[in-house]
Design a protein around this motif. Structure first.
Motif, PDB file in Angstrom:
ATOM      1  N   PRO A 140     -17.006  18.320 -49.719  1.00 52.94           N
ATOM      2  CA  PRO A 140     -17.921  18.086 -48.591  1.00 52.94           C
ATOM      3  C   PRO A 140     -17.308  18.424 -47.234  1.00 52.94           C
ATOM      4  N   SER A 141     -15.980  18.325 -47.097  1.00 48.59           N
ATOM      5  CA  SER A 141     -15.335  18.710 -45.848  1.00 48.59           C
ATOM      6  C   SER A 141     -15.218  20.219 -45.717  1.00 48.59           C
ATOM      7  N   VAL A 142     -15.264  20.919 -46.845  1.00 55.03           N
ATOM      8  CA  VAL A 142     -15.186  22.383 -46.848  1.00 55.03           C
ATOM      9  C   VAL A 142     -16.554  22.994 -46.560  1.00 55.03           C
ATOM     10  N   TRP A 143     -17.606  22.281 -46.909  1.00 56.15           N
ATOM     11  CA  TRP A 143     -18.965  22.820 -46.861  1.00 56.15           C
ATOM     12  C   TRP A 143     -19.384  23.359 -45.499  1.00 56.15           C
ATOM     13  N   PRO A 144     -19.151  22.641 -44.374  1.00 54.65           N
ATOM     14  CA  PRO A 144     -19.552  23.211 -43.079  1.00 54.65           C
ATOM     15  C   PRO A 144     -18.880  24.550 -42.781  1.00 54.65           C
ATOM     16  N   SER A 145     -17.603  24.674 -43.130  1.00 57.83           N
ATOM     17  CA  SER A 145     -16.906  25.949 -42.916  1.00 57.83           C
ATOM     18  C   SER A 145     -17.474  27.034 -43.817  1.00 57.83           C
TER      19      SER A 145
ATOM     20  N   VAL B 211      -9.444  30.610 -46.189  1.00 54.86           N
ATOM     21  CA  VAL B 211      -9.962  29.510 -45.374  1.00 54.86           C
ATOM     22  C   VAL B 211     -10.068  28.226 -46.195  1.00 54.86           C
ATOM     23  N   VAL B 212     -10.624  28.342 -47.402  1.00 56.69           N
ATOM     24  CA  VAL B 212     -10.780  27.154 -48.255  1.00 56.69           C
ATOM     25  C   VAL B 212      -9.412  26.588 -48.621  1.00 56.69           C
ATOM     26  N   ARG B 213      -8.459  27.456 -48.901  1.00 60.96           N
ATOM     27  CA  ARG B 213      -7.102  26.993 -49.215  1.00 60.96           C
ATOM     28  C   ARG B 213      -6.510  26.185 -48.069  1.00 60.96           C
ATOM     29  N   ALA B 214      -6.667  26.677 -46.843  1.00 60.77           N
ATOM     30  CA  ALA B 214      -6.121  25.970 -45.683  1.00 60.77           C
ATOM     31  C   ALA B 214      -6.767  24.599 -45.514  1.00 60.77           C
ATOM     32  N   ILE B 215      -8.090  24.527 -45.674  1.00 61.07           N
ATOM     33  CA  ILE B 215      -8.780  23.243 -45.527  1.00 61.07           C
ATOM     34  C   ILE B 215      -8.382  22.289 -46.643  1.00 61.07           C
ATOM     35  N   ALA B 216      -8.296  22.805 -47.876  1.00 60.94           N
ATOM     36  CA  ALA B 216      -7.943  21.955 -49.017  1.00 60.94           C
ATOM     37  C   ALA B 216      -6.542  21.379 -48.862  1.00 60.94           C
TER      38      ALA B 216
END
Length: 294
Positions: free
Chosen positions: A203-208, A169-174
């Motif tokens: 900070p954009s990853v934090w909510p997920s 998930v983090v990879r996709a958002i990054a």
């Protein structure tokens, strides 16, 4: 500097605030209330538990729920309510540490895939794919066949079982954020990849991550119960929810409370965490939609 503060960046003006008022849905409220009630009961075990969880009473073996023993007694006469309350502390501790470890490791690996050196990208991708393809129960059997089952080993198993899903998930958002203008602007003005990842993209990853934390905690509760039920988790005489169910499996047809009541505790805790995760996800979606409409 204007590009760095634009709504596309997800900055102060554009990033959906996670704790904005009037954005809390019923699922989040219901999940939080149930989880807090269970957590308070578990933490207050020393005060509200009616008996010593490890004290046997051979004169009260497998007594059904009654006024004297609200949840009945187990195969050696121990009060089941006390064991569930004290066992909840162990289950919450193991699942909580396992969740934090998997979130941290998964976030690190996902951000490395998004902002690490190019030669590292295929290595991280293959490690994630291998971990996701490996059954966690088989992983537990393999590790516990080499080392004696214990709480640290159980936590290690949880981290290994959960980090890959977080990393994906983090990879996709990054990767999605890396293609946006605010990241390119930061690169143009000379910001390092580490700074961009830590102060602009994270900070954009934090909510997920908060949604993932709730879901991972629910999965870890079930994972601990599964491994303990299979004899690969918390070892007797320490009580845990899965271990209590293991103790009662031989009497499931005659003493239903030995497995049903700890099973309900596991189900209600997992349900509350799933509701929290769903509520946080729905809230984030509403905020993103609202910002997109502006």
């Amino acid at each position: 500097m204007t590009a760095l503060a634009s709504p596309e960046r997800g900055g102060t003006g554009g990033r959906p605030g996670l704790f904005r008022r009037n954005e809390i849905g019923p699922a989040l409220v219901a999940g939080a209330v149930i989880f807090c009630l269970i957590l308070v009961a578990v933490l207050a075990a020393p005060l509200i538990a009616p008996a010593d969880p490890n004290l046997p009473d051979l004169m009260a073996v497998r007594k059904p729920p009654s006024a004297a023993n609200w949840f009945g007694t187990d195969a050696v006469g121990r009060d089941l309510l006390s064991r569930i309350l004290w066992g909840g502390q162990v289950s919450f501790l193991v699942a909580g540490v396992g969740m934090v470890g998997s979130i941290c490791l998964g976030t690190l690996m996902g951000m490395l895939r998004g902002f690490g050196p190019g030669w590292l990208h295929p290595i991280v991708d293959r490690i994630i794919d291998i971990q996701l393809a490996f059954p966690y129960v088989l992983l537990g059997i393999a590790i516990t066949s080499v080392v004696r089952p214990s709480v640290p080993v159980l936590i290690l198993l949880m981290v290994l079982a959960g980090w890959a899903a977080v990393a994906r998930v983090v990879r996709a958002i990054a990767l999605q954020e890396r293609a946006k203008d605010y990241v390119k602007a930061a690169e143009i003005i000379g910001a390092s990849r580490l700074r961009i990842a830590a102060f602009h993209v994270f900070p954009s990853v934090w909510p997920s991550l908060m949604v993932l934390a709730a879901m991972q905690m629910a999965a870890m509760i079930v994972f601990e119960a599964t491994l303990s039920f299979l004899g690969m988790g918390v070892q007797p005489p320490t009580a845990s929810w899965g271990g209590i169910m293991l103790d009662g499996k031989n009497y499931i047809t005659t003493s239903w409370w030995l497995t049903l009541l700890p099973g309900i505790a596991i189900m209600m805790t997992s349900l509350s965490l799933v509701l929290i995760g769903d509520g946080l996800e729905a809230r984030a979606e509403r905020l993103r939609s609202r910002e997109a409409d502006k």
